[in-house]
Design a protein around this motif. Sequence first.
Motif, PDB file in Angstrom:
ATOM      1  N   MET A 125      49.605  62.953  43.004  1.00 29.60           N
ATOM      2  CA  MET A 125      49.719  62.576  41.600  1.00 29.60           C
ATOM      3  C   MET A 125      48.410  62.816  40.858  1.00 29.60           C
ATOM      4  O   MET A 125      48.413  63.106  39.657  1.00 29.60           O
ATOM      5  CB  MET A 125      50.145  61.110  41.485  1.00 29.60           C
ATOM      6  N   ASN A 142      53.497  66.548  34.867  1.00 27.36           N
ATOM      7  CA  ASN A 142      53.731  65.796  36.102  1.00 27.36           C
ATOM      8  C   ASN A 142      54.347  66.663  37.200  1.00 27.36           C
ATOM      9  O   ASN A 142      55.100  66.167  38.036  1.00 27.36           O
ATOM     10  CB  ASN A 142      54.640  64.592  35.830  1.00 27.36           C
ATOM     11  N   GLN A 153      57.454  67.279  41.986  1.00 25.74           N
ATOM     12  CA  GLN A 153      57.106  66.181  41.089  1.00 25.74           C
ATOM     13  C   GLN A 153      56.629  65.007  41.934  1.00 25.74           C
ATOM     14  O   GLN A 153      57.436  64.238  42.480  1.00 25.74           O
ATOM     15  CB  GLN A 153      58.307  65.771  40.226  1.00 25.74           C
ATOM     16  N   SER A 155      55.433  62.134  41.300  1.00 24.19           N
ATOM     17  CA  SER A 155      55.759  60.775  40.863  1.00 24.19           C
ATOM     18  C   SER A 155      57.051  60.261  41.488  1.00 24.19           C
ATOM     19  O   SER A 155      57.229  59.045  41.627  1.00 24.19           O
ATOM     20  CB  SER A 155      55.868  60.729  39.341  1.00 24.19           C
ATOM     21  N   ILE A 200      50.999  58.187  36.383  1.00 26.85           N
ATOM     22  CA  ILE A 200      52.241  58.734  35.825  1.00 26.85           C
ATOM     23  C   ILE A 200      52.131  58.891  34.316  1.00 26.85           C
ATOM     24  O   ILE A 200      52.532  59.917  33.744  1.00 26.85           O
ATOM     25  CB  ILE A 200      53.436  57.827  36.199  1.00 26.85           C
ATOM     26  N   GLY A 203      50.510  61.888  32.622  1.00 26.03           N
ATOM     27  CA  GLY A 203      51.366  63.048  32.402  1.00 26.03           C
ATOM     28  C   GLY A 203      52.409  62.844  31.331  1.00 26.03           C
ATOM     29  O   GLY A 203      53.136  63.783  30.984  1.00 26.03           O
ATOM     30  N   ASP A 205      55.128  60.783  31.466  1.00 27.56           N
ATOM     31  CA  ASP A 205      56.483  60.529  31.966  1.00 27.56           C
ATOM     32  C   ASP A 205      56.755  59.030  31.934  1.00 27.56           C
ATOM     33  O   ASP A 205      56.553  58.323  32.924  1.00 27.56           O
ATOM     34  CB  ASP A 205      56.620  61.085  33.384  1.00 27.56           C
TER      35      ASP A 205
END
Length: 454
Positions: A125, A142, A153, A155, A200, A203, A205
Amino acid sequence: MPGSRTGGRPPVQRTVRRPPAVRPRRDNSVLRLYIRVRRAWDRPLTAYYLILGGSLLITVLGLVMVYSASQITALQKSLPGSFFFRKQLLAAAIGAGLLFAASRMPVKLHRALAYPILAGAVFTMALVQVPGIGMAVNGNQNWISLGGSFQLQPSEFGKLALVLWGADLLARKQDKKLLAQWKHMLVPLVPVAFMLLGLIMLGGDMGTAIILTAVLFGLLWLAGAPTRLFVGVLAVAAAIGATLIRTSPNRMSRLQCIGATDPGPGDACWQAVHGIYALASGGIFGSGLGASVEKWGQLPEAHTDFIFAVTGEELGLAGTLSVLALFAALGYAGIRVAGRTEDPFVRYAAGGVTTWITAQAVINIGAVLGLLPIAGVPLPLFSYGGSALLPTMFAIGLLIAFARDEPAARAALAMRQPRFGRKRGAGGFGPVRRLRRWNTMRRRASAARPSGER
């Protein structure tokens, strides 16, 4: 006798009439069906079958709908019509291997994997923010490019990391009787969770951040957090979320599209409105598999975030209710596994996985129905996306392992013998063999009774 009126004849013996026999009432067929379903529902292996069968059915139906919903998108990008389906099928095959491996792992190995998975999730991450390694998709930074058309991804694996590590942490503190102190309940669980949330949100998201927050609250709830402590953490999270929404015009526009029936100025609510159009045009049984109209460029993200809308258009109300029933059965089975165990790690991990999958399904379906803002999260096990499918199937393997580890379930599984390769004279024949097997199962189930199983 001379003075008798009967003339010397013996008196007539009158037969005593017996009351008519009361015929047993016939049992109501609905009641008998209810009793049979109740007995089957209370069997030790019910949760095991619900988790295994429900997850497989959702995954298979998801593959079918990914193939149907992604054809037009693939052709518009000058790709083969089955491009996205083949990638999803490959991810499902790898995920099936992870599910099988997780279902066969002992609990000690799951706990040993908690820290390596957390460290790997944090490292990947952080790599997302490194220029040249991380990449942006739909405005969110992300993703990590793996070469070609494959992306990762990290996350999504952060959810699994928080569940395993948080369950192991809380279980260790419960064994040492430290959870009665609020400091030990919050530290270091909440700081590590906020660290993951910060990575997170770097990014952008917010959808994944909401699900991670739901997992955190689920773990605190299972740990028995006091109401004041729970409300305090919830208030802090709500304040941070409100600030992040107000400072982003994109998130504010998504919030304003709740319940919208018109795209509005600038087509700001285009996706939400056309998702409603797809569901409304499906009717009861849908327009038929592959006959969706909205997927022809009208509905964005038809095979990912809004695949439930295409399902409603092609399979109708019957198809969408079937999907909801499968997720409800999966959620019930997870709660049952968490409630019937005495192992604190199993309880926290099973509750965390159930919270994760249920919250993500509710957020996705609620956005499609126009009841919640569009968060950009896929439908678990159903939407296209290998990064989301792999950790979710591993988590399903966790639930299967926990369901198999119940004492009554172990006794029931131990009674199953292979049908082929038995000796004909072993164990007797007919009723004798069945009686011996039944007595053995009763002894094993009674030995497992202290665990709280019925």
